[in-house]
Structures are given as C-alpha cells and as structure tokens.
Design an enzyme around this catalytic site. Structure first.
Site, short mmCIF file in Angstrom:
data_model
loop_
_atom_site.label_atom_id
_atom_site.label_comp_id
_atom_site.label_asym_id
_atom_site.label_seq_id
_atom_site.Cartn_x
_atom_site.Cartn_y
_atom_site.Cartn_z
NE ARG A 319 -19.05 -13.12 2.99
CZ ARG A 319 -18.32 -12.44 1.86
NH1 ARG A 319 -18.11 -11.17 2.07
NH2 ARG A 319 -18.25 -12.96 0.74
CB CYS A 350 -8.44 -13.04 21.93
SG CYS A 350 -9.46 -12.21 23.23
N1 LIG Z 1 -20.32 -18.07 2.74
C1 LIG Z 1 -19.76 -17.68 1.76
C2 LIG Z 1 -19.86 -18.13 0.54
C3 LIG Z 1 -20.33 -19.63 0.23
C4 LIG Z 1 -21.84 -19.57 -0.17
C5 LIG Z 1 -22.44 -21.12 0.26
N2 LIG Z 1 -22.27 -21.98 -0.76
C6 LIG Z 1 -19.68 -16.08 1.77
O1 LIG Z 1 -20.04 -15.43 2.65
O2 LIG Z 1 -19.29 -15.43 0.86
#
Ligand SMILES: N[C@@H](CCCC[NH3+])C(=O)O
Ligand SMILES: Cc1ncc(COP(=O)(O)O)c(C=O)c1O
Length: 422
Positions: A319, A350
C-alpha cells in the site's frame, strides 16, 4: 491506546503488547515473523457497529479486504451478507458454508468461471457492470436478483486509484450519459432476468459523509425515474463500501454512526421529495470492518542511517508503494527507557521504494532481534500480498479471548515450487 490499535490492545509493564489477550512476542515465538495477528473480537465489534448504525440495512462484508474461512464464519455469525468478486473468493465462502442467498457477486469483468460458480452455488445477487454482461446473463437466466451498477458522478475525494464514483474510470454505467437508465431498460426487457435494485460504489478510504449523501440524492432520483418510466418500484439501493479508517493517530475516519445517520436522513428526505418508497439499503464495508483488527509483527534485521530494516516489506504491504499510504509502528516485546528518534522502517525487498513506515518515532536503542508492530493492517494487506523475490507470504493468526489460533499458515518453499512445473 490510540484509535489505531484494536480495542483489546494493552501494553504490559514489561513492554509486551497484548492483542485479544495474547502477547505479540509470544505469537512471534510460536509462529515466526512476519505475521499478521487478527483480533476476532474487533472484527465482531465492527460488524455489530455497522448493523447498529444502519438499522434495517443489509450489511455485506466486502471479502476483497481479507477473506479466509474463519473470517467468513465470523461475518456470517454476525448476520452480515458477503460481497465476493471472483471465483476464488466464492470458493472460500463456499468452503466456510456461507449461505449462498446472502452472497453478492461483483466485478467489472467477470470471467465465465466466476459466473458459472456463482450460478451453480446460487448466489443471491449479481451486480451487473456492462451491456455485454446483461446479454450474457440473459442467456444464462440466473435465479439471482440483479443490481445495476451505476456511476453516479460523485467524487469520493480519495486516491485516484480508488475513486470509483466518477465518470471516466472502468466501473459501472454512467448516470450522466443515460447509460444507467439504458441498462435498467435492457435488464427489464429480458424475461429471464430479475432486476432487484441499483448499486453504486464511490470508492475506498472515503473519510466524509457528504459524497454518500450526494450519491443518495442522485440514486433516488434514478429510482424515481425508473418508477415513472416503467412503473417498477425497485426495492434495494446498494451504496457500496468505502468507509475510511485512520492509519495513524489523529487521522480522519468515517465512523459507522456518522455515516449511518447522514445516509439514513438523506435517503428519507430524497424519497419524500420524489414521492417514492424508501428502498432497503445495502452497504458493503470491507476496510472498516477488518482494517483495525489486524496488526503485523516484524523482526528487525538491521539498523543503519536512521533506517530500520525488517523481515517483511512490500510483499506483505504494497500500500505505501501503490497509494503513498502512511503507517505508524512501535517496539513490542521489551521495555526501554531510551528516548525516541524518528526513523524509517524499510523492508527486505530489492527496491529502494520498499518502505513500510516513513518518519516514525521509535526508541533510539532499536536493534536487530527486536519486534516491531504495525497497526491497521487487517484490510488489503494479506489480501494483496505477493511472492515478490519469492518471499513466502506470512501467516494470519486469529487472536481473541486470550487464545491464538492459526487461520492461514505461512507459505513454505514447497508451496512456491508446487506451481513450478516446467
Ligand atoms: N486495495 C485498496 C483499495 C481498493 C479497494 C477495493 N476496491 C487499498 O488497499 O486501499
Ligand atoms: C463494489 C465494492 N464494494 C465494496 C468495496 C469495499 O470497499 P472498502 O473496503 O473501502 O469498504 C469495494 C472496494 O473498494 C468495491 O469495489
């Protein structure tokens, strides 16, 4: 404890952090690091909070945030429905015995396998996302109710990669071009299809209620227009998920109570204005149910130049790289009186961009062997984990009521080699 840790989190005098009544150092010794601890009581509390805040609504947990059989079981026991978006998520739901009628299938590009498995299991609702899909479903004649996914043209004021209520991105039928009304026409024209209602999803990590209120006004106007044009009263309005959470102390979040009150009030007012019956609400929170229930424990492997390197990284948390997400971290498992200094926690991969938490205060004596805990890692962490650098994905350990239970085991080198068949 600040609002980013599970409600059960408690620091003992010796510096040990307990979550769900279980010490994180003990967990690290038992299951190794990195590991994800998942607090069952926190998950259940959040499910209950949403049900209380949206009385009469159908609360569907969005399994994309995190799904395993135990999680599906907790959610089912709490009376929630489940949103799945792939045959894989559906397979886990099935394995957990999640009632088919309470499952919704999503996806802008559902594969033949997704549709086949969903129809075979008999999912209650399918959210349609394109004209081609309406044609495909017309030949399959599903028993499921269909919801038309509308793009209401409402900005969720979130990261562009997750701002799905606006025109010009891949999801839904735009309201602004008349495509949404046309999708409703086409579904209603098919004798083998049952239109249950309308759906929209404004995006993820939305921290204000205003976008939902605007979406409600637009969606109710469309419900009223459908009633006027077709004489059909659609009885379900699904507003999707997106309720934002704080990742660091002091950050804004959209709590269920605030959202529920604002949405309920706006819905009743909009329906009164359009002289249309109030539809049953469905909401699909993912992050807001499970994010704060998760804590990731890493072991420190090296310290240099204000950088603290740990045994995980972008493979268990992509993220920061994807969205510029920021996290906090703290030392667990030992007590120190050392003053804090700002450091950056980096991973083992890496890439120079493999940063887990930038500029976090940690005791100046942090050293290899120490344990660090990162909160708010229950959603979109394990779910988005990869095997980059052929690193094995961490386990998920359920904690609660003073006990720990392995829910998803750590991958083994054999797991990695299983698919290497050439
Ligand atoms: N995967 C994302 C947001 C998208 C949510 C799914 N539609 C996150 O980690 O914040
Ligand atoms: C259709 C749909 N519903 C629900 C969700 C869950 O969103 P969140 O985890 O932000 O609540 C998503 C992901 O953004 C989604 O695409």
């Amino acid at each position: 404890m600040s609002g980013v840790w599970p409600g059960s989190a408690f620091t003992r005098r010796d510096g040990e952090l307990l979550v769900g009544g279980v010490g994180l150092r003990d967990l690290a010794e038992r299951f190794g690091t990195p590991l994800h601890a998942l607090d069952e009581e926190e998950v259940r509390r959040r499910c209950q909070a949403f049900r209380r805040a949206f009385p009469g609504a159908d609360v569907a947990y969005a399994g994309k945030a995190f799904l395993c059989r135990a999680m599906a079981g907790w959610v089912a026991e709490e009376g929630l429905a489940l949103d799945v978006c792939s045959a894989g998520e559906l397979a886990v739901a099935r394995a957990a015995g999640f009632p088919a009628g309470r499952i919704l299938l999503h996806g802008n590009a559902k594969t033949p396998e997704d549709l086949h498995d969903a129809l075979e299991y008999g999912v209650g609702r399918i959210v349609v996302d394109s004209f081609h899909e309406i044609c495909r479903l017309a030949t399959l004649r599903p028993a499921s109710r269909l919801l038309v996914r509308v793009t209401p043209g409402v900005d969720g004021h979130t990261h562009a990669a997750m701002n799905t209520g606006v025109d010009g991105q891949k999801f839904g039928f735009p309201l602004s071009t008349g495509a949404a009304a046309e999708a409703v026409r086409r579904v209603l024209a098919q004798p083998g299809l049952t239109l249950g209602g309308l759906h929209c999803h404004l995006g993820s990590q939305i921290t204000g209620a205003a976008a939902y209120e605007e979406a409600v006004r637009r969606m109710v106007a469309l419900l009223a227009a459908v009633r006027e044009e077709h004489g059909v009263t659609l009885d379900e309005l699904d507003l999707g998920g997106g309720f934002g959470v704080a990742y660091r102390p002091g950050e804004p979040e959209l709590d269920p109570e605030t959202a529920g009150e604002a949405i309920g009030k706006t819905l009743r007012a909009a329906c009164a204005e359009h002289r249309t019956p109030v539809p049953r609400l469905t909401i699909e929170p993912g992050r807001a149910i499970v994010a704060r229930a998760g804590v990731t424990v890493y072991r420190v492997l090296g310290v240099k130049r204000g950088l603290v390197a740990v045994d995980g990284g972008m493979s268990d948390n992509p993220r920061p790289g994807l969205y510029g997400a920021r996290y906090t971290a703290r030392l667990v498992g030992r007590r120190t009186t050392c003053a804090e200094r700002e450091v950056t926690v980096v991973g083992r991969h890496c890439e120079a961009g493999d940063v887990l938490a930038r500029d976090v205060p940690l005791p100046a004596d942090v050293r290899p062997g120490d344990l660090l805990a990162v909160p708010v890692t229950g959603a979109y962490h394990h779910a988005m984990a990869s095997n980059y650098n052929l690193v094995r994905r961490p386990p998920v350990v359920g904690v609660g009521f003073g006990r720990a239970r392995l829910l998803v085991r750590r991958e083994t080198p054999e797991d990695l080699l299983l698919r290497d068949v050439g």
